[in-house]
Design a protein around this motif. Structure first.
Motif, PDB file in Angstrom:
ATOM      1  N   ARG A 127      40.554  38.461  36.745  1.00 40.20           N
ATOM      2  CA  ARG A 127      40.342  37.078  37.167  1.00 40.20           C
ATOM      3  C   ARG A 127      39.008  36.872  37.892  1.00 40.20           C
ATOM      4  NH1 ARG A 127      44.359  36.230  40.723  1.00 40.20           N
ATOM      5  NH2 ARG A 127      45.776  37.927  40.211  1.00 40.20           N
ATOM      6  N   LEU A 128      38.374  37.975  38.313  1.00 44.51           N
ATOM      7  CA  LEU A 128      37.043  37.866  38.918  1.00 44.51           C
ATOM      8  C   LEU A 128      35.963  37.595  37.881  1.00 44.51           C
ATOM      9  CD1 LEU A 128      37.184  40.739  41.557  1.00 44.51           C
ATOM     10  CD2 LEU A 128      37.109  38.278  42.020  1.00 44.51           C
ATOM     11  N   ASP A 129      36.249  37.937  36.619  1.00 46.66           N
ATOM     12  CA  ASP A 129      35.278  37.679  35.551  1.00 46.66           C
ATOM     13  C   ASP A 129      36.048  37.432  34.257  1.00 46.66           C
ATOM     14  OD1 ASP A 129      33.214  37.499  33.776  1.00 46.66           O
ATOM     15  OD2 ASP A 129      32.288  39.424  34.272  1.00 46.66           O
ATOM     16  N   LEU A 130      36.419  36.204  34.031  1.00 49.07           N
ATOM     17  CA  LEU A 130      37.274  35.852  32.894  1.00 49.07           C
ATOM     18  C   LEU A 130      36.563  35.969  31.544  1.00 49.07           C
ATOM     19  CD1 LEU A 130      39.073  32.766  34.441  1.00 49.07           C
ATOM     20  CD2 LEU A 130      40.033  35.047  34.075  1.00 49.07           C
ATOM     21  N   ALA A 131      35.245  36.158  31.562  1.00 51.82           N
ATOM     22  CA  ALA A 131      34.498  36.260  30.308  1.00 51.82           C
ATOM     23  C   ALA A 131      34.307  37.712  29.867  1.00 51.82           C
ATOM     24  CB  ALA A 131      33.131  35.590  30.461  1.00 51.82           C
ATOM     25  N   ASP A 132      34.879  38.655  30.612  1.00 55.09           N
ATOM     26  CA  ASP A 132      34.666  40.070  30.331  1.00 55.09           C
ATOM     27  C   ASP A 132      35.811  40.628  29.481  1.00 55.09           C
ATOM     28  OD1 ASP A 132      34.616  42.983  30.608  1.00 55.09           O
ATOM     29  OD2 ASP A 132      33.078  42.649  32.128  1.00 55.09           O
ATOM     30  N   PRO A 145      35.357  41.639  48.747  1.00 50.90           N
ATOM     31  CA  PRO A 145      36.466  41.433  47.794  1.00 50.90           C
ATOM     32  C   PRO A 145      36.035  41.015  46.391  1.00 50.90           C
ATOM     33  CG  PRO A 145      36.351  39.620  49.359  1.00 50.90           C
ATOM     34  CD  PRO A 145      35.359  40.636  49.833  1.00 50.90           C
ATOM     35  N   THR A 146      34.746  40.732  46.187  1.00 54.02           N
ATOM     36  CA  THR A 146      34.306  40.231  44.873  1.00 54.02           C
ATOM     37  C   THR A 146      33.774  41.330  43.955  1.00 54.02           C
ATOM     38  OG1 THR A 146      32.150  39.743  45.855  1.00 54.02           O
ATOM     39  CG2 THR A 146      33.752  37.935  45.743  1.00 54.02           C
ATOM     40  N   ILE A 147      33.834  42.593  44.367  1.00 51.52           N
ATOM     41  CA  ILE A 147      33.369  43.689  43.496  1.00 51.52           C
ATOM     42  C   ILE A 147      34.502  44.085  42.554  1.00 51.52           C
ATOM     43  CG2 ILE A 147      32.527  46.054  43.396  1.00 51.52           C
ATOM     44  CD1 ILE A 147      31.158  45.639  46.061  1.00 51.52           C
ATOM     45  N   VAL A 148      34.272  43.896  41.278  1.00 48.73           N
ATOM     46  CA  VAL A 148      35.306  44.136  40.263  1.00 48.73           C
ATOM     47  C   VAL A 148      35.761  45.589  40.275  1.00 48.73           C
ATOM     48  CG1 VAL A 148      35.637  44.307  37.767  1.00 48.73           C
ATOM     49  CG2 VAL A 148      34.601  42.258  38.745  1.00 48.73           C
ATOM     50  N   GLU A 149      34.805  46.526  40.389  1.00 53.01           N
ATOM     51  CA  GLU A 149      35.129  47.956  40.287  1.00 53.01           C
ATOM     52  C   GLU A 149      36.109  48.411  41.357  1.00 53.01           C
ATOM     53  OE1 GLU A 149      31.431  47.314  38.051  1.00 53.01           O
ATOM     54  OE2 GLU A 149      32.120  46.706  40.048  1.00 53.01           O
ATOM     55  N   LEU A 150      36.121  47.761  42.513  1.00 52.85           N
ATOM     56  CA  LEU A 150      37.057  48.138  43.583  1.00 52.85           C
ATOM     57  C   LEU A 150      38.500  47.833  43.183  1.00 52.85           C
ATOM     58  CD1 LEU A 150      35.108  46.873  46.733  1.00 52.85           C
ATOM     59  CD2 LEU A 150      35.083  49.152  45.692  1.00 52.85           C
ATOM     60  N   HIS A 151      38.709  46.712  42.540  1.00 57.57           N
ATOM     61  CA  HIS A 151      40.067  46.359  42.084  1.00 57.57           C
ATOM     62  C   HIS A 151      40.503  47.274  40.940  1.00 57.57           C
ATOM     63  CE1 HIS A 151      40.269  42.741  44.589  1.00 57.57           C
ATOM     64  NE2 HIS A 151      38.989  42.547  44.285  1.00 57.57           N
ATOM     65  N   LEU A 152      39.552  47.648  40.083  1.00 56.96           N
ATOM     66  CA  LEU A 152      39.868  48.610  39.023  1.00 56.96           C
ATOM     67  C   LEU A 152      40.261  49.954  39.628  1.00 56.96           C
ATOM     68  CD1 LEU A 152      36.986  47.916  36.458  1.00 56.96           C
ATOM     69  CD2 LEU A 152      39.356  47.166  36.307  1.00 56.96           C
ATOM     70  N   ALA A 153      39.523  50.363  40.661  1.00 56.32           N
ATOM     71  CA  ALA A 153      39.831  51.630  41.332  1.00 56.32           C
ATOM     72  C   ALA A 153      41.226  51.585  41.948  1.00 56.32           C
ATOM     73  CB  ALA A 153      38.787  51.909  42.411  1.00 56.32           C
ATOM     74  N   ARG A 154      41.557  50.465  42.564  1.00 56.85           N
ATOM     75  CA  ARG A 154      42.880  50.331  43.174  1.00 56.85           C
ATOM     76  C   ARG A 154      43.978  50.421  42.106  1.00 56.85           C
ATOM     77  NH1 ARG A 154      47.021  47.190  45.211  1.00 56.85           N
ATOM     78  NH2 ARG A 154      47.418  47.486  47.446  1.00 56.85           N
ATOM     79  N   GLY A 155      43.730  49.797  40.963  1.00 57.66           N
ATOM     80  CA  GLY A 155      44.694  49.860  39.861  1.00 57.66           C
ATOM     81  C   GLY A 155      44.919  51.284  39.390  1.00 57.66           C
TER      82      GLY A 155
END
Length: 796
Positions: free
Chosen positions: A449-454, A418-428
């Motif tokens: 929210r997985l990387d608030l500095a990005d 669940p911590t891979i950012v690209e998977l949530h982007l893909a879902r979006g």
């Protein structure tokens, strides 16, 4: 020394004043000019210089009026006209500046400074014919000044007189070698740029043989070895020297085997067409040869992913394709490279290959889940390999229109890690394609929210909230990374943040806030005007620094910079707004409460309310002011002409043109737009609706249209053939538009199949909502179609 009508002693003081101004000693200059004006209060020259000084001190309006008064007193004053030109350039009023410099030159035809300023304005206004005449005059006045030679060469080049451009360039290079002062490295760089410009002229003029002869002669002077090889390779291909071209491009490929242009040229050097994408026109013999070429390249450059990818375009055999794709996909999956699907996206036009891909990826998925290895291998793979395999399959199912399976697959990948950012982007993205905009925004926000500095993730999240028409949340997220200027002003428009203006504009438009939408689009389009205005400062600089090639690239870019997708989109939306304003005869639709809240908050907060593009430019008026002061059809017509100039190949341009020209009773233009639209997109909704708009306007328009287009006066037969010929290419917009003037037949939905295009369904939905007297039964039938095609959609 500047010659004036003042007495000699006063003229000396006048020149001292100008020197103070050039040294930016404005207080001394002002004091000096004021003392002169006490003695010569009606001197137009002195008044103009005073205006120039006032302008430099920040009193711009006062300075302009003072200079204007000086011109009125002495209209034959070349100094005054030159100053008016300089003031106009500073205000970015280049047409006015050009007229002023022309008048200054008419009173002082031998003044090189005036002519130089005139030439800079002419090239900025793209008046290349006049530019050439001005550059010729400068060369004639002083042909010993080297700069006039290179500027004249560029003027000839822009006027497509390549022989003269080359002649003056060669003369300049000969003198440059002997006379150019400066540091040795700067001289070498400048000389190299000149030779690259020489090759550019030869290439553009088609002087291929001369180019091949010049390259070895100039070798010691040119520092850009790769650029020279590229020119050499192109010339060898153009002169059919294929063996020599292979040698040249083998060197270039050894430097960069992942360059598509080099690979295309390599194909041509091997006697094949240069098309690297799938080419159905190849003969069997050519295809076999092409496969052999890329098989050999794959051995020479085993790490080149592009070579392997292009090979997949041309392989037809199922077993060979599966083997090649399997090896290609492994490299991405093992290295956790998330871009495998975007790399393969273009191949999805070929249904048979898509089926082969699915077979391979499902085999990989099964083997990785059961054994932790690829099929037929014993080497264990890291857990991430399965995750990226699932990620690809999710995109694959999405591309095939199976949203349910795509979501199940991407959810399985997220459950795994669940911590891979690209998977949530893909879902979006999958949710967005399905019209589930609320789910899409939530997935993008989870990624953020997985990387608030990005910053990228922050931007994507804000965009998706805007697309879900949640302006308040989108604004709140966009503000996180916004930087306040020294005055404490937060304004993303001031930073020329184009996506922000476009997304907010679209959201305001969808929610009916036309004034707010028009303000956002005005901001975005104004950025492109600012880009071009700022380019003026580079004209003289590039000649001084001898970056001629880059300079010409910039000139060519600004020929088409308004063809950028964002500018075109804003122009289209701007036109749609004016059409809606004209139709409703109202300044704006009442704003929804949540939008009113956002706008009031922005205006009430002194830190956010200021609209500033730059410190010295006036703020754009609010959208409601723009809409009150403008004529809707005039504005729509202006932006349609912009679209015809910069996006003439876009069907949407001509669809809008049909509407605007019909409303303005310009039926010849409307008919021409319809003909062009039909040639670009035969089944576009406005091919159908445009016929109705024009023929129903009046009898004269109808007869002219039917005569010009050769359509039968029995339009029912045209409508019937349109739906029959469209087949699976039919847009639901076309049916809804047709039903709007033929009676809203509910049964029409059941007898037709539509393109599964979310935007087309949304456009049709908006059209029905805005239309009057649509039967509820027809709306229900339309909504059933939306649910059938997009069961996850939340935007209808």
């Amino acid at each position: 020394m500047t010659k004036t009508s003042l007495p000699p002693a006063a003229e000396s003081k006048f020149n001292s004043c100008l020197k103070f101004w050039e040294q930016k000693k404005y207080s001394k200059a002002e004091s000096s000019i004021n003392s002169l004006l006490t003695k010569f209060p009606e001197s137009g020259e002195c008044l103009c210089v005073k205006g120039l000084i006032q302008h430099s001190l920040g009193k711009k309006k006062e300075g302009y009026e003072t200079a204007k008064r000086g011109i009125e007193i002495q209209p034959e004053n070349s100094i005054g006209w030159k100053i008016m030109g300089l003031l106009s350039v500073d205000e970015k009023k280049f047409e006015v500046a050009c007229d002023a410099f022309k008048k200054a030159s008419a009173h002082d035809p031998e003044n090189m400074t005036i002519l130089k300023d005139l030439a800079l304005v002419q090239i900025h206004l793209k008046d290349y014919k006049s530019l050439l005449e001005t550059r010729k005059r400068l060369y004639k006045i002083n042909n010993k000044y080297l700069k006039w030679w290179i500027t004249l060469s560029v003027a000839y080049y822009l006027n497509k007189d390549y022989v003269q451009a080359l002649l003056f360039l060669k003369q300049y290079i000969a003198q440059f070698k002997a006379q150019q002062p400066g540091h040795e490295q700067a001289v070498k760089l400048g000389r190299s740029q000149l030779f690259m410009y020489k090759y550019r002229i030869m290439k553009t003029a088609g002087m291929w043989s001369a180019l091949l002869e010049a390259i070895p002669e100039d070798k010691e002077h040119v520092l850009d070895d790769i650029g020279v090889l590229e020119y050499k390779g192109e010339a060898q291909l153009a002169t059919n020297q294929l063996d020599d071209a292979k040698k040249t491009y083998s060197v270039l490929l050894s430097l960069n085997p992942d360059c598509q242009e080099y690979l295309s040229a390599w194909q041509q050097a091997c006697g094949l067409p240069g098309k690297t994408t799938e080419n159905p026109d190849l003969t069997n013999e050519q295809r076999e040869k092409l496969l052999k070429v890329y098989s050999d390249l794959k051995i020479v450059f085993p790490k080149s992913l592009l070579v392997q990818r292009i090979l997949l375009n041309h392989v037809k055999d199922e077993e060979t394709f599966k083997n090649e794709f399997g090896l290609f996909a492994k490299a991405y999956l093992q290295k956790s490279i998330p871009s495998l699907f975007s790399t393969m996206k273009k191949i999805y036009a070929n249904e048979s290959k898509v089926a082969y891909i699915e077979d391979v990826m499902l085999q990989y998925k099964t083997s990785l889940e059961e054994n932790g290895t690829f099929p037929g291998e014993d080497t264990p793979q890291p857990p991430s390999t399965l995750v990226w395999c699932l990620n690809y399959l999710a995109f694959h199912y999405d591309a095939r229109g199976d949203t349910k399976k795509a979501l199940e697959t991407i959810d399985a990948a997220i459950d795994h890690t669940p911590t891979i950012v690209e998977l949530h982007l893909a879902r979006g993205r999958i949710c967005k394609h399905a019209g589930a905009l609320t789910m899409a925004a939530e997935s993008m926000d989870q990624a953020r929210r997985l990387d608030l500095a990005d910053r990228y993730l922050n931007t994507k999240s804000a965009k998706f909230y805007f697309r879900n028409d949640d302006l308040e949340k989108g604004y709140e997220i966009a503000e996180i990374f916004a930087v306040q200027n020294p005055e404490g002003v937060f304004n993303l428009h001031g930073f020329q943040c184009q996506w922000y203006a476009m997304e907010r504009g679209d959201a305001f438009f969808r929610t009916g806030a036309l004034a707010a939408a028009i303000e956002e689009y005005a901001y975005l389009m104004n950025h492109y005007v600012d880009f071009y205005k700022d380019f003026y400062d580079f004209h003289d600089f590039c000649f001084r620094s001898l970056t001629i090639n880059s300079y010409i690239n910039m000139i060519e870019y600004f020929e088409t910079n308004k063809s950028h997708a964002w500018y075109v989109h804003s122009s289209e939306m701007y036109t749609k707004i004016w059409l809606r304003v004209h139709a409703t005869k109202a300044n704006d639709t009442p704003l929804p409460d949540h939008i009113v809240k956002i706008l009031e908050e922005e205006k009430a907060n002194p830190v956010k309310k200021k609209r500033n593009f730059s410190d010295d430019e006036a703020y754009l008026p609010h959208g409601d002011v723009i809409m009150r002061e403008k004529n809707p059809l005039d504005e729509a017509s202006f932006y349609v002409s912009e679209l015809e100039k910069y996006a003439n190949s876009s069907p949407e341009t001509h669809a809008l043109a049909i509407q605007v020209y019909t409303l303005r009773n310009e039926f010849k233009k409307a008919t021409a737009s319809w003909i062009q639209l039909r040639s670009l997109s035969p089944f576009h909704p406005y091919v159908l609706f445009g016929v109705h708009l024009i023929t129903s306007s009046n009898e004269h328009a109808s007869s002219f249209f039917l005569e010009t287009t050769k359509l039968s006066s029995d339009l029912d037969s045209f409508y019937s053939s349109f739906f029959k010929d469209a087949g699976s290419s039919l847009s639901i917009e076309a049916l809804v538009y047709f039903q709007s003037f033929s009676g809203f037949d509910v049964s029409s939905f059941s007898s037709m199949t539509f393109q599964k295009n979310l935007q087309q369904f949304r456009n049709a939905h908006t059209f029905l909502i805005q239309s009057n007297d649509v039967p509820s039964s027809f709306l229900d039938a339309f909504n059933n179609q939306c649910s059938s095609y997009f069961p996850f959609a939340s935007c209808f």
